[in-house]
Enzyme design. Structure first.
Site, PDB file in Angstrom:
ATOM      1  CD  GLU A 176      51.742  61.186  70.994  1.00 32.86           C
ATOM      2  OE1 GLU A 176      51.254  60.168  70.439  1.00 32.86           O
ATOM      3  OE2 GLU A 176      51.619  62.328  70.517  1.00 32.86           O
ATOM      4  CG  PHE A 186      42.006  71.954  68.544  1.00 34.74           C
ATOM      5  CD1 PHE A 186      41.386  70.935  67.830  1.00 34.74           C
ATOM      6  CD2 PHE A 186      43.374  72.149  68.363  1.00 34.74           C
ATOM      7  CE1 PHE A 186      42.095  70.145  66.939  1.00 34.74           C
ATOM      8  CE2 PHE A 186      44.097  71.358  67.471  1.00 34.74           C
ATOM      9  CZ  PHE A 186      43.452  70.354  66.762  1.00 34.74           C
ATOM     10  CD  GLN A 187      45.514  68.729  69.283  1.00 33.83           C
ATOM     11  OE1 GLN A 187      46.462  69.400  69.682  1.00 33.83           O
ATOM     12  NE2 GLN A 187      45.642  67.811  68.328  1.00 33.83           N
ATOM     13  CE  LYS A 205      51.081  77.169  72.488  1.00 31.66           C
ATOM     14  NZ  LYS A 205      50.463  77.085  71.164  1.00 31.66           N
ATOM     15  CG  MET A 230      48.479  33.768  76.211  1.00 29.82           C
ATOM     16  SD  MET A 230      49.120  32.239  76.892  1.00 29.82           S
ATOM     17  CE  MET A 230      50.635  32.820  77.639  1.00 29.82           C
TER      18      MET A 230
HETATM   19  C1  TPP Z   1      47.222  45.425  74.230  1.00 26.99           C
HETATM   20  C2  TPP Z   1      46.757  44.029  74.448  1.00 26.99           C
HETATM   21  N1  TPP Z   1      45.680  43.557  73.792  1.00 26.99           N
HETATM   22  C3  TPP Z   1      45.274  42.277  73.979  1.00 26.99           C
HETATM   23  C4  TPP Z   1      45.929  41.454  74.828  1.00 26.99           C
HETATM   24  C5  TPP Z   1      45.441  40.021  75.044  1.00 26.99           C
HETATM   25  N2  TPP Z   1      46.465  39.074  74.605  1.00 26.99           N
HETATM   26  C6  TPP Z   1      47.318  38.479  75.466  1.00 26.99           C
HETATM   27  S1  TPP Z   1      48.421  37.494  74.722  1.00 26.99           S
HETATM   28  C7  TPP Z   1      47.774  37.790  73.207  1.00 26.99           C
HETATM   29  C8  TPP Z   1      48.346  37.153  71.979  1.00 26.99           C
HETATM   30  C9  TPP Z   1      49.727  37.597  71.708  1.00 26.99           C
HETATM   31  O1  TPP Z   1      50.091  37.159  70.446  1.00 26.99           O
HETATM   32  P1  TPP Z   1      51.584  37.267  69.930  1.00 26.99           P
HETATM   33  O2  TPP Z   1      52.122  38.596  70.203  1.00 26.99           O
HETATM   34  O3  TPP Z   1      51.623  36.806  68.515  1.00 26.99           O
HETATM   35  O4  TPP Z   1      52.360  36.264  70.862  1.00 26.99           O
HETATM   36  P2  TPP Z   1      52.267  34.667  71.010  1.00 26.99           P
HETATM   37  O5  TPP Z   1      51.277  34.385  72.099  1.00 26.99           O
HETATM   38  O6  TPP Z   1      51.817  34.122  69.681  1.00 26.99           O
HETATM   39  O7  TPP Z   1      53.637  34.257  71.387  1.00 26.99           O
HETATM   40  C10 TPP Z   1      46.692  38.666  73.307  1.00 26.99           C
HETATM   41  C11 TPP Z   1      45.869  39.110  72.169  1.00 26.99           C
HETATM   42  C12 TPP Z   1      47.043  42.000  75.513  1.00 26.99           C
HETATM   43  N3  TPP Z   1      47.730  41.299  76.411  1.00 26.99           N
HETATM   44  N4  TPP Z   1      47.445  43.257  75.282  1.00 26.99           N
END
Ligand code: TPP
Lengths: 570, 161
Positions: A57, A119-120, A169, A483
């Site tokens: 979802e 439930f749910q 529902k 990042m």
């Molecule tokens: C759902 C979620 N969890 C954690 C983060 C924190 N976060 C920001 S950038 C990043 C790393 C992203 O890694 P990747 O997708 O491999 O991209 P890259 O930076 O290597 O290009 C994380 C963990 C986020 N933005 N969103």
């Protein structure tokens, strides 16, 4: 007449729901069924609405969002009660932060069970109050139709945003006795978005502009959501005013234009951030001055008077004091601004204005260089992509690849850059791409992703294949949460804890395992053929790019002001 | 700085959660909150007393205004409004203190609405200051239990509507 009435009374709640959605011209539901929504699924085939079965979802909510951003129309998603509804939460929060029009329908347990921990059962309206523009718990089948019309109206007017409707529902099963027919516009006494800008304020803005030699425009997400791209482009070019953008406003002005200075903010360009700090007058359009845009508030645009145009009065002086606020819809206001300004401003730039422009474009040009083509790197991939496909729809995930895309992929066509700016939701890219493709089937849709982000919603490859919505995913594989490692590099003494993703995943096999095509690229020479092949195949394709040596994305503000940044060595 | 905010809104399920949620999300502690029906069927009025600085309050006011069911939000200055609070106090009065307490009650224009042997329940209405006063004066005796409604306020002029 009497016949008509009788006919109406034989509708079930589910049928009334579908009818109201059809009246709103909904084309697609991105959904996933469950017990509480089965009454709708049972009647769905009778309606003209296409159902796209997402595989989670969250994916469905992002698809609806991607659809909305690509088409400008409201996107629609549906989930069952409980876990289905909670899975929508990240998607709704993503839409809320970026002010995109999404309608979400969730099933709920039957009325007499509400409050019994059935439930749910989950209190999804309670959960989503802070992340929706408004939400509804429908208590009578006679309310369904009106609530849907009201929801569409609210979602797509004023500052846009997601609306959730939670429908028990038994309400969906119930036969409608007397359908309510309200005029939702008059029914909503407290909802009166200001559209037309205050003429006096616009006049004051014009007077200020006349006196200023160093003017800068900040294009924010509101430019895109208002559809003010043409008005802005026309205005900036006519008076030769440089334009910098927030991440959400990147698509508000043609990036290949000389006047475009790039991003401002935390990852802003040298030209964009310098312009902010040196401008006398800033016309900020549809931006909420988020922290990623302003950097430290105290030092932001110290020399500038800010003309702040926004449809949401609550954004005025929320973070940055505005000198001249103009509340209303960006397109209409820019047009009025242009009309009034053209009466007093001669076409020629004066010497100081010319110097300002030359100075900023000089900074921009000094930083523009072709990507390094000796090894496989993200800027090089993006540069080649732009050569092959001039104006695809781009979606991104979140991380370094997202910022690289913002810097290195010039976007020149409306509604073609789709990214999660406010919430920064990893996993957004692929489902948003599928939603965009569903709304714009004739366009090529490319998702730029990272090896971390892609895995968060990669199951939607199946949706893409099964529903014949081919998209191309470029996975920038660097075996790490890039990042995060960049932040650890800059602020945590290079202690790279827990950002190593290991190397077991084979992205091409994931693709193949889900019925898509997988291609691996290891060298710069393979980039072009791989992308061309994916386009030619016209099938959902994942291209896994083995990034040689992962690089940080710069500039990055590390100090106390926007011009206190580190840059890549030139 | 204390502020009194008056909110006119549609009387819809959940409107209370939406309003109070906004205050806590924006870092405001609600000191008191009262809500009730108004002269118009389907409309309620909240009076909320909060402490906070002016800029944050302005932000909360604008955010409240964005709630779909909120019709009007006013920041009420006490000089422009009539304000009332209602309190019930249960006190224990030993026989030898009765006449003393009765005197105070008369002075405060309070009323005894229930009494059984040495336990009395008093009712006090007034602006916040006079209710505070009452608590101060009666504090010398044993207050067993008490409750305050929190402030309600109406602007004096006609535009408050
Ligand atoms: C759902 C979620 N969890 C954690 C983060 C924190 N976060 C920001 S950038 C990043 C790393 C992203 O890694 P990747 O997708 O491999 O991209 P890259 O930076 O290597 O290009 C994380 C963990 C986020 N933005 N969103």
């Amino acid at each position: 007449m009497k016949n008509n009435m009788e006919k109406e009374t034989t509708l079930t709640g589910a049928q009334a729901l579908l009818k109201a959605l059809e009246e709103e011209k909904a084309e697609i539901i991105f959904g996933y069924p469950g017990g509480a929504t089965l009454p709708v699924y049972d009647k769905l085939h009778e309606s003209g609405i296409r159902h796209i079965l997402c595989r989670h979802e969250q994916g469905g909510a992002h698809m609806a969002d991607g659809y909305a951003r690509a088409t400008g129309k409201a996107g629609l998603c549906m989930a069952t009660s409980g876990p289905g509804a909670t899975n929508l939460v990240t998607g709704l929060a993503t839409s809320f932060m970026d002010s995109t029009p999404v309608i979400a329908i969730s099933g709920q347990v039957p009325r007499e069970m509400i409050g019994n921990d059935a439930f749910q059962e989950v209190d999804i309206t309670g959960i989503t109050i802070p992340i929706t523009k408004h939400n509804y718990l429908i208590s009578e089948s006679s309310e369904i139709s009106n609530s849907i019309h009201e929801a569409y109206y609210l979602s797509t007017t004023g500052r846009k945003g997601p609306i959730l409707l939670d429908i028990p529902k038994d309400v969906l099963n119930e036969n409608i006795k007397t359908p309510e027919k309200n005029n939702h516009k008059t029914n909503l006494e407290g909802y009166n978005p200001t559209i037309k800008g205050h003429v006096g304020q616009i006049k004051r803005a014009v007077t200020l502009l006349k006196k200023s030699n160093k003017v800068l425009i900040i294009s924010g997400g509101g430019v895109v959501s208002s559809g003010a791209e043409d008005a802005l482009t026309n205005f900036a070019k006519k008076y030769q005013i440089p334009v910098a953008a927030t991440l959400m406003g990147k698509n508000g002005f043609p990036n290949s234009d000389e006047l475009y200075l790039g991003l401002v903010g935390y990852h802003g360009t040298a030209a964009g951030n310098t312009a902010i700090q040196k401008a006398e007058t800033i016309i900020a359009i549809g931006t909420r001055f988020g922290d990623r845009t302003t950097g430290p508030l105290k030092t932001f645009a110290q020399n500038a008077n800010i003309i702040h145009i926004d449809i949401d009065p609550a954004e005025i002086s929320k973070n940055i004091p505005s000198f001249i606020p103009i509340v209303g819809d960006a397109s209409a206001i820019i047009e009025e601004l242009d009309k009034q300004f053209s009466e007093i401003k001669n076409a020629e730039l004066n010497r100081k204005e010319e110097e300002w422009l030359k100075y900023l474009i000089g900074i921009k040009t000094s930083r523009t260089k072709p990507a390094d083509n000796s090894k496989l790197n993200i800027p090089l991939i993006l540069e080649q992509l732009k050569k092959i496909l001039k104006d695809p729809i781009i979606t991104t995930d979140v991380g370094r690849h997202q910022i690289f895309t913002a810097h290195h992929f010039p976007v020149d066509k409306k509604n073609s850059f789709i990214t999660s700016g406010g919430l920064g939701t990893m996993g957004f890219g692929l489902p948003a791409a599928i939603g965009a493709k569903a709304g714009k089937p004739d366009e090529t849709v490319i998702c730029i992703s990272g090896d971390g982000s892609f895995l968060m919603c990669c199951q939607e490859l199946v949706t893409s294949v099964e529903e014949d919505l081919p998209v191309i995913v470029l996975v920038m594989r660097d075996n790490r949460l890039g990042m995060i490692s960049q932040l650890q590099d800059a602020f945590y003494g290079k202690r790279y804890n827990c950002c190593d993703l290991g190397s077991v995943v084979d992205f091409t096999k994931i693709a193949e395992g889900m019925g898509a095509k997988g291609i691996r690229v290891k060298t710069p020479e393979e980039i072009e053929p791989a992308i061309k092949k994916a386009i030619e195949l016209n099938k959902t394709t994942v291209i896994e790019f083995i990034i040689d040596e992962a690089k940080n994305t710069y500039p990055m503000v590390t100090g106390n002001s926007l011009t206190d940044f580190i840059e890549e060595e030139l | 700085m204390k502020h009194t905010i008056s909110i006119l809104c549609d009387d819809k399920p959940g409107v209370m959660t939406r309003i109070s949620g906004l205050f806590s999300r924006r870092g405001f502690n609600i000191e008191s909150l009262t809500v009730g029906h108004t002269e118009t069927p389907g409309k309620s009025r909240f009076t909320i007393v909060v402490r906070g600085d002016d800029t944050v309050l302005e932000q909360v006011r604008k955010q409240l205004q964005k709630l779909v069911h909120v019709i009007k939000v006013l920041d009420i200055k006490s000089t422009e409004a009539v304000e009332r609070e209602h309190a019930l106090l249960k006190i224990e009065v030993s026989p030898n203190k009765r006449s003393e307490v009765l005197q105070i009650i008369t002075a405060l224009q309070a009323r005894i609405i229930d009494s059984s042997s040495n336990i009395w329940i008093l009712e006090i209405t007034g602006d916040t200051k006079s209710v505070n006063n009452a608590f101060n004066l009666l504090g010398d005796y044993k207050i067993v239990e008490s409750i305050r409604t929190g402030k309600i306020a109406l602007k004096r002029d006609s535009i408050g509507k």
